[in-house]
Design a protein around this motif. Structure first.
Motif, PDB file in Angstrom:
ATOM      1  N   CYS A 105       0.841  -1.302  -0.079  1.00 52.39           N
ATOM      2  CA  CYS A 105       0.030  -0.045  -0.040  1.00 52.39           C
ATOM      3  C   CYS A 105       0.785   1.202  -0.112  1.00 52.39           C
ATOM      4  CB  CYS A 105      -0.914   0.064   1.179  1.00 52.39           C
ATOM      5  SG  CYS A 105      -2.036   1.442   1.162  1.00 52.39           S
ATOM      6  N   ILE A 146       0.023   4.518   0.404  1.00 52.60           N
ATOM      7  CA  ILE A 146      -0.152   5.290   1.218  1.00 52.60           C
ATOM      8  C   ILE A 146       0.543   5.386   2.412  1.00 52.60           C
ATOM      9  CG2 ILE A 146      -2.451   6.421   2.651  1.00 52.60           C
ATOM     10  CD1 ILE A 146      -4.136   5.403   0.632  1.00 52.60           C
ATOM     11  N   TYR A 175       1.625   3.897  10.999  1.00 50.34           N
ATOM     12  CA  TYR A 175       1.030   3.012  12.088  1.00 50.34           C
ATOM     13  C   TYR A 175       0.696   1.523  11.724  1.00 50.34           C
ATOM     14  CZ  TYR A 175      -2.888   5.678  10.370  1.00 50.34           C
ATOM     15  OH  TYR A 175      -3.589   6.486   9.551  1.00 50.34           O
ATOM     16  N   CYS A 176       0.793   1.615  10.083  1.00 50.97           N
ATOM     17  CA  CYS A 176      -0.038   0.426   9.595  1.00 50.97           C
ATOM     18  C   CYS A 176       0.573  -0.908   9.875  1.00 50.97           C
ATOM     19  CB  CYS A 176      -0.019   0.566   8.168  1.00 50.97           C
ATOM     20  SG  CYS A 176      -0.653  -0.653   7.241  1.00 50.97           S
ATOM     21  N   ASN A 230       3.528  -4.209   3.333  1.00 47.46           N
ATOM     22  CA  ASN A 230       2.916  -2.856   2.591  1.00 47.46           C
ATOM     23  C   ASN A 230       4.173  -1.823   2.440  1.00 47.46           C
ATOM     24  OD1 ASN A 230       0.504  -3.500   2.344  1.00 47.46           O
ATOM     25  ND2 ASN A 230      -0.402  -1.971   3.744  1.00 47.46           N
ATOM     26  N   MET A 235      -5.883  -5.211   3.709  1.00 46.96           N
ATOM     27  CA  MET A 235      -4.474  -5.152   3.826  1.00 46.96           C
ATOM     28  C   MET A 235      -3.844  -4.237   3.025  1.00 46.96           C
ATOM     29  SD  MET A 235      -3.371  -7.708   5.862  1.00 46.96           S
ATOM     30  CE  MET A 235      -1.870  -8.149   5.479  1.00 46.96           C
ATOM     31  N   ASP A 291      -4.837  -0.560   0.567  1.00 44.10           N
ATOM     32  CA  ASP A 291      -6.220   0.367   0.250  1.00 44.10           C
ATOM     33  C   ASP A 291      -6.656  -0.058  -1.493  1.00 44.10           C
ATOM     34  OD1 ASP A 291      -7.644   2.737  -0.617  1.00 44.10           O
ATOM     35  OD2 ASP A 291      -7.036   3.512   0.977  1.00 44.10           O
TER      36      ASP A 291
HETATM   37  S1  SF4 Z   1      -3.444  -0.437   4.351  1.00 41.86           S
HETATM   38 FE1  SF4 Z   1      -4.515   1.335   5.042  1.00 41.86          FE
HETATM   39  S2  SF4 Z   1      -3.693   1.831   7.081  1.00 41.86           S
HETATM   40 FE2  SF4 Z   1      -1.939   0.635   5.993  1.00 41.86          FE
HETATM   41  S3  SF4 Z   1      -1.006   1.912   4.588  1.00 41.86           S
HETATM   42 FE3  SF4 Z   1      -2.717   1.497   3.469  1.00 41.86          FE
HETATM   43  S4  SF4 Z   1      -4.090   3.171   3.895  1.00 41.86           S
HETATM   44 FE4  SF4 Z   1      -2.653   3.046   5.579  1.00 41.86          FE
END
Ligand code: SF4
Length: 408
Positions: free
Chosen positions: A30, A32, A36-37, A45, A90, A92
């Motif tokens: 991910c 993004i 804290y993910c 990620n 898991m 986005d």
């Molecule tokens: S999965 Fe959700 S919490 Fe984890 S990095 Fe992506 S957007 Fe952020």
């Protein structure tokens, strides 16, 4: 296009307390990049171009076969029983790579044709663009959950570097509401000393017309490679690990979690702030989940049409049922009529949570029963707020639990 992600459909190990354990991810990784993910910290990620994409056609075929009952296995059972799928467990589904591949779009386009119940989790504003709005419109069994940790754009940029300004996400909520698309908000994670003042936050979200909010405190990873510490320091000048220690945080699995009393303070503040509004509350901290306004865990999706088949044979729901029925005892057999899957789940469990090998593969029920009877398991009923072992066993040999204090 090369499709290298091969496990887009799965059952999460959270199924003993979650009403939505059936997971769909069209991307692995991910961009993004939330600091804290848990998925990111555990190596799942990444913020590079190495994000893997699943083949949308394969996902669609799995659904088609599941509905026709042509495949065996737990995933097919879930599909056949029209269990809601959590899209974005898991990663986005609408992160930037979606603009190139459109895998999430294609899968949803198909699922809409069969009105399959889907709960999307996202913090991408792609959902507010015309193309996606059109897709979501008239999709009856669809709920979109938008996650926000703070409304402060500077802090959000530090903690969620590739997420849009929180104000944009609030605008998306309003836009979805205006288009009659089911939308809820997840205030997850709530980060001590960084997330907004609770009264202020509620005042801001009321303006969007939101009807349901999920709330969960930050779980702090025990891994040393977590960079939440560095980012938290850059915002507050303090160590979040030190704050958690001072507050009496405990280790739960691979995370530090705040003690029940500390969480309760914030939950009560939020309840007070929501008093008199028509916003319902979902408590995502497991210990409190059964005290949510609605029964489907923190998501509250059971208020929406089409989600009746949410996953009920789980520990949180057994506690919830006893709570709602004003029963003093909490028994495993209270959920026995809910069992509707018999496939093995072993391959979806990591080595630490897997039940030791038995003659036959283990079903979800085997896991729930093991967790129910193991007082040391972090999923055990005794770990819930106001619940303790009653020192009694039922006729099937399963432990009986009871409520202890005054209910909140
Ligand atoms: S999965 Fe959700 S919490 Fe984890 S990095 Fe992506 S957007 Fe952020």
């Amino acid at each position: 296009m090369e499709y290298t992600y091969k496990n887009p459909l799965s059952i999460t190990s959270q199924f003993s307390f979650c009403g939505l354990p059936f997971r769909l991810d069209t991307y692995a990784g991910c961009a993004i990049g939330c600091r804290y993910c848990f998925a990111r910290i555990r190596g799942g990620n990444i913020e590079s171009k190495k994000i893997k994409t699943a083949n949308p056609e394969s996902i669609i075929t799995r659904f088609k076969n599941g509905i026709k009952n042509e495949n065996s296995g737990i995933i097919s059972e879930f599909i056949k029983n029209r269990k809601p799928v959590h899209f974005g467990g898991m990663s986005d589904p609408f992160q930037s790579i979606e603009k190139t591949y459109g895998s999430s779009y294609k899968v949803l386009e198909y699922l809409k044709t069969i009105d399959y119940p889907v709960v999307i989790s996202t913090k991408s504003d792609l959902i507010g663009t015309d193309k996606y709005l059109e897709l979501f419109k008239n999709y009856k069994s669809l709920v979109i959950q938008i996650s926000i940790s703070t409304l402060n754009p500077t802090n959000s940029k530090i903690l969620e570097p590739n997420s849009p300004n929180p104000k944009k996400l609030l605008d998306c909520i309003s836009l979805l509401q205006q288009n009659q698309i089911n939308v809820t908000l997840r205030w997850q994670p709530y980060i001590l000393e960084v997330s907004d003042d609770i009264n202020y936050f509620v005042k801001q979200i009321i303006k969007t017309g939101i009807k349901h909010i999920g709330f969960e405190h930050l779980k702090l990873p025990i891994e040393k490679n977590s960079d939440i510490e560095e980012k938290f320091k850059s915002i507050t000048g303090k160590s979040i690990y030190k704050i958690y220690k001072e507050k009496g945080a405990i280790i739960n699995g691979r995370e530090y979690i705040l003690p029940i009393e500390e969480k309760l303070k914030n939950i009560n503040k939020l309840k007070d702030a929501l008093e008199g509004t028509n916003i319902s509350l979902g408590l995502a901290d497991n210990e409190f989940q059964y005290l949510s306004t609605y029964s489907c865990c923190c998501s509250g999706v059971d208020i929406f049409e089409g989600f009746e088949n949410w996953y009920k044979p789980q520990i949180s729901y057994a506690i919830r049922k006893s709570y709602l029925n004003n029963e003093s005892e909490i028994r495993l057999d209270s959920i026995k009529d809910e069992w509707d899957s018999s496939g093995s789940i072993d391959k979806y469990m990591n080595s630490k949570s897997r039940i030791q090998k038995q003659e036959n593969p283990n079903t979800m029920f085997d896991y729930i029963r093991t967790r129910w009877n193991d007082l040391n398991s972090s999923f055990n009923p005794s770990k819930y707020y106001n619940v303790e072992y009653a020192n009694k066993i039922d006729s099937d040999g399963n432990k009986i639990f009871k409520f202890v204090k005054e209910k909140i």
